[in-house]
Write an enzyme that holds these catalytic residues in place. Sequence first.
Site, PDB file in Angstrom:
ATOM      1  N   TYR A 175      -8.856 -75.082  62.865  1.00 58.56           N
ATOM      2  CA  TYR A 175      -9.569 -75.557  64.046  1.00 58.56           C
ATOM      3  C   TYR A 175     -11.054 -75.236  63.864  1.00 58.56           C
ATOM      4  O   TYR A 175     -11.677 -74.504  64.628  1.00 58.56           O
ATOM      5  CB  TYR A 175      -9.020 -74.966  65.350  1.00 58.56           C
ATOM      6  CG  TYR A 175      -9.153 -75.960  66.476  1.00 58.56           C
ATOM      7  CD1 TYR A 175      -8.342 -77.098  66.510  1.00 58.56           C
ATOM      8  CD2 TYR A 175     -10.112 -75.823  67.467  1.00 58.56           C
ATOM      9  CE1 TYR A 175      -8.480 -78.051  67.509  1.00 58.56           C
ATOM     10  CE2 TYR A 175     -10.259 -76.769  68.466  1.00 58.56           C
ATOM     11  CZ  TYR A 175      -9.446 -77.874  68.484  1.00 58.56           C
ATOM     12  OH  TYR A 175      -9.592 -78.823  69.463  1.00 58.56           O
ATOM     13  N   HIS A 208     -15.040 -74.845  63.124  1.00 57.22           N
ATOM     14  CA  HIS A 208     -16.311 -75.067  63.822  1.00 57.22           C
ATOM     15  C   HIS A 208     -17.420 -74.661  62.858  1.00 57.22           C
ATOM     16  O   HIS A 208     -17.147 -74.281  61.709  1.00 57.22           O
ATOM     17  CB  HIS A 208     -16.344 -74.283  65.133  1.00 57.22           C
ATOM     18  CG  HIS A 208     -16.003 -72.836  64.989  1.00 57.22           C
ATOM     19  ND1 HIS A 208     -16.804 -71.944  64.312  1.00 57.22           N
ATOM     20  CD2 HIS A 208     -14.911 -72.123  65.392  1.00 57.22           C
ATOM     21  CE1 HIS A 208     -16.250 -70.752  64.338  1.00 57.22           C
ATOM     22  NE2 HIS A 208     -15.084 -70.828  64.982  1.00 57.22           N
ATOM     23  N   GLN A 214      -0.343 -61.585  62.354  1.00 55.02           N
ATOM     24  CA  GLN A 214      -1.424 -60.871  63.023  1.00 55.02           C
ATOM     25  C   GLN A 214      -1.459 -61.105  64.533  1.00 55.02           C
ATOM     26  O   GLN A 214      -2.367 -60.629  65.208  1.00 55.02           O
ATOM     27  CB  GLN A 214      -2.773 -61.212  62.381  1.00 55.02           C
ATOM     28  CG  GLN A 214      -3.290 -62.601  62.633  1.00 55.02           C
ATOM     29  CD  GLN A 214      -4.461 -62.906  61.718  1.00 55.02           C
ATOM     30  OE1 GLN A 214      -4.323 -62.981  60.500  1.00 55.02           O
ATOM     31  NE2 GLN A 214      -5.631 -63.087  62.296  1.00 55.02           N
ATOM     32  N   GLY A 237     -16.945 -63.811  58.353  1.00 54.77           N
ATOM     33  CA  GLY A 237     -17.982 -63.809  59.375  1.00 54.77           C
ATOM     34  C   GLY A 237     -18.197 -62.443  60.005  1.00 54.77           C
ATOM     35  O   GLY A 237     -17.251 -61.691  60.240  1.00 54.77           O
ATOM     36  N   HIS A 280     -17.121 -71.424  60.735  1.00 54.45           N
ATOM     37  CA  HIS A 280     -16.319 -71.542  59.509  1.00 54.45           C
ATOM     38  C   HIS A 280     -17.109 -72.291  58.424  1.00 54.45           C
ATOM     39  O   HIS A 280     -17.113 -71.906  57.252  1.00 54.45           O
ATOM     40  CB  HIS A 280     -15.037 -72.342  59.765  1.00 54.45           C
ATOM     41  CG  HIS A 280     -14.100 -71.727  60.759  1.00 54.45           C
ATOM     42  ND1 HIS A 280     -13.842 -72.289  61.975  1.00 54.45           N
ATOM     43  CD2 HIS A 280     -13.342 -70.604  60.700  1.00 54.45           C
ATOM     44  CE1 HIS A 280     -12.950 -71.555  62.631  1.00 54.45           C
ATOM     45  NE2 HIS A 280     -12.633 -70.518  61.884  1.00 54.45           N
ATOM     46  N   ARG A 340     -11.146 -70.127  69.809  1.00 55.82           N
ATOM     47  CA  ARG A 340     -10.567 -69.802  71.116  1.00 55.82           C
ATOM     48  C   ARG A 340     -11.448 -70.255  72.283  1.00 55.82           C
ATOM     49  O   ARG A 340     -10.990 -70.265  73.425  1.00 55.82           O
ATOM     50  CB  ARG A 340     -10.281 -68.297  71.224  1.00 55.82           C
ATOM     51  CG  ARG A 340      -9.129 -67.853  70.334  1.00 55.82           C
ATOM     52  CD  ARG A 340      -8.688 -66.421  70.631  1.00 55.82           C
ATOM     53  NE  ARG A 340      -7.421 -66.113  70.015  1.00 55.82           N
ATOM     54  CZ  ARG A 340      -7.276 -65.449  68.853  1.00 55.82           C
ATOM     55  NH1 ARG A 340      -8.335 -65.040  68.182  1.00 55.82           N
ATOM     56  NH2 ARG A 340      -6.067 -65.215  68.365  1.00 55.82           N
TER      57      ARG A 340
HETATM   58  P1  AMP Z   1     -10.670 -67.477  61.992  1.00 56.98           P
HETATM   59  O1  AMP Z   1     -10.317 -68.902  61.693  1.00 56.98           O
HETATM   60  O2  AMP Z   1     -11.018 -67.240  63.424  1.00 56.98           O
HETATM   61  O3  AMP Z   1      -9.704 -66.490  61.416  1.00 56.98           O
HETATM   62  O4  AMP Z   1     -12.038 -67.208  61.225  1.00 56.98           O
HETATM   63  C1  AMP Z   1     -12.147 -67.403  59.842  1.00 56.98           C
HETATM   64  C2  AMP Z   1     -13.437 -66.826  59.350  1.00 56.98           C
HETATM   65  O5  AMP Z   1     -14.527 -67.447  60.015  1.00 56.98           O
HETATM   66  C3  AMP Z   1     -13.558 -65.324  59.640  1.00 56.98           C
HETATM   67  O6  AMP Z   1     -14.154 -64.690  58.511  1.00 56.98           O
HETATM   68  C4  AMP Z   1     -14.458 -65.293  60.829  1.00 56.98           C
HETATM   69  O7  AMP Z   1     -15.203 -64.095  60.946  1.00 56.98           O
HETATM   70  C5  AMP Z   1     -15.375 -66.460  60.547  1.00 56.98           C
HETATM   71  N1  AMP Z   1     -16.008 -66.918  61.792  1.00 56.98           N
HETATM   72  C6  AMP Z   1     -15.377 -67.234  62.954  1.00 56.98           C
HETATM   73  N2  AMP Z   1     -16.279 -67.559  63.904  1.00 56.98           N
HETATM   74  C7  AMP Z   1     -17.504 -67.413  63.341  1.00 56.98           C
HETATM   75  C8  AMP Z   1     -18.836 -67.591  63.808  1.00 56.98           C
HETATM   76  N3  AMP Z   1     -19.104 -67.980  65.059  1.00 56.98           N
HETATM   77  N4  AMP Z   1     -19.862 -67.372  62.951  1.00 56.98           N
HETATM   78  C9  AMP Z   1     -19.601 -66.978  61.668  1.00 56.98           C
HETATM   79  N5  AMP Z   1     -18.374 -66.795  61.169  1.00 56.98           N
HETATM   80  C10 AMP Z   1     -17.332 -67.014  61.982  1.00 56.98           C
END
Ligand code: AMP
Length: 289
Positions: free
Chosen positions: A32, A34, A61, A147, A37, A187
């Site tokens: 999903y 943005h 998780q 991130g 990512h 989210r």
């Molecule tokens: P997730 O899909 O939420 O598990 O995130 C995947 C990766 O994207 C993780 O390393 C997050 O820290 C990074 N990430 C999510 N949101 C952001 C953001 N707003 N800015 C930078 N990195 C992000």
Amino acid sequence: MIIAKTIEETRRQIWQWKAEGLSIGFCPTMGYLHEGHLSLMKASKSENDRTVASLFVNPMQFGPTEDLAKYPRDFERDCRLMEAEGVDMVFAPEPEEMYPEDFCTFVDMTVVSEGLCGRSRPVMFRGVCTVLTKLINVVYPNRMYMGKKDAQQLAVVRRMVRDLNVNLEVVGCPTIREEDGLAKSSRNTYLSEEERVASRVLSRALRLAQDAYAAGEDDAAKLTRIMEDELKSEPMAEVDYIEIVDGLSMQPIEKLREGDLVAMAVRIGTTRLIDNFIAGDPLIPALAK
Ligand code: AMP
């Protein structure tokens, strides 16, 4: 862009690239996608010969009462975005590919994973460490991009990599925000219009603490109070935690110094949002109320 669903086909491609002497950057995600990512993928593209991303909503998780079933998913859109970004391969396994029925091995951690999000989401970091270990053993990246938005996760992974001698470099990337300061997150799609406006309070509170720190305030209790007061001004916000911790160990500190972490988790309605800054980072562009 290669779309691989199995560990075997991913490994086959990785070993071909390795045999050609190419470096590999890896961006693990739950999809999903943005711009947060995509910024990881951009960073990987600029520093590696090949970029691999994973799309996997990792059941391990999520706690039993958490949002696994409703976590947003859009595989086609994610693939289009990654293709446009120049990602070379996406690994998108089904849960059964990652966790056979008799799976019983875990990567666990103490100390760094126990406070902050680890307190309210006790199974999360075991799930993160286990899945990342598995993904690293499939992709064998030279560099892995994560991130700073998930600052504790980044600290946990850095520690795991050091403690277990995992042979890669972890690259932390800046938090990408909406124009009003809200950190981008998959989210955020859960938020109603009214909640979306209320959610600005997180970045606003952090920015107030950043301003106070820049003006010389380094007392963790006082900085915490500044953030608490701001969060209290928003009736829809319910604080899970506000913590000021050492940037490496995630242990509470009394005086904020460069490199330390100021982090919060706040519920807006039923949606739990996290945000943070690291002392010394650029100022968060938070709007007035
Ligand atoms: P997730 O899909 O939420 O598990 O995130 C995947 C990766 O994207 C993780 O390393 C997050 O820290 C990074 N990430 C999510 N949101 C952001 C953001 N707003 N800015 C930078 N990195 C992000």
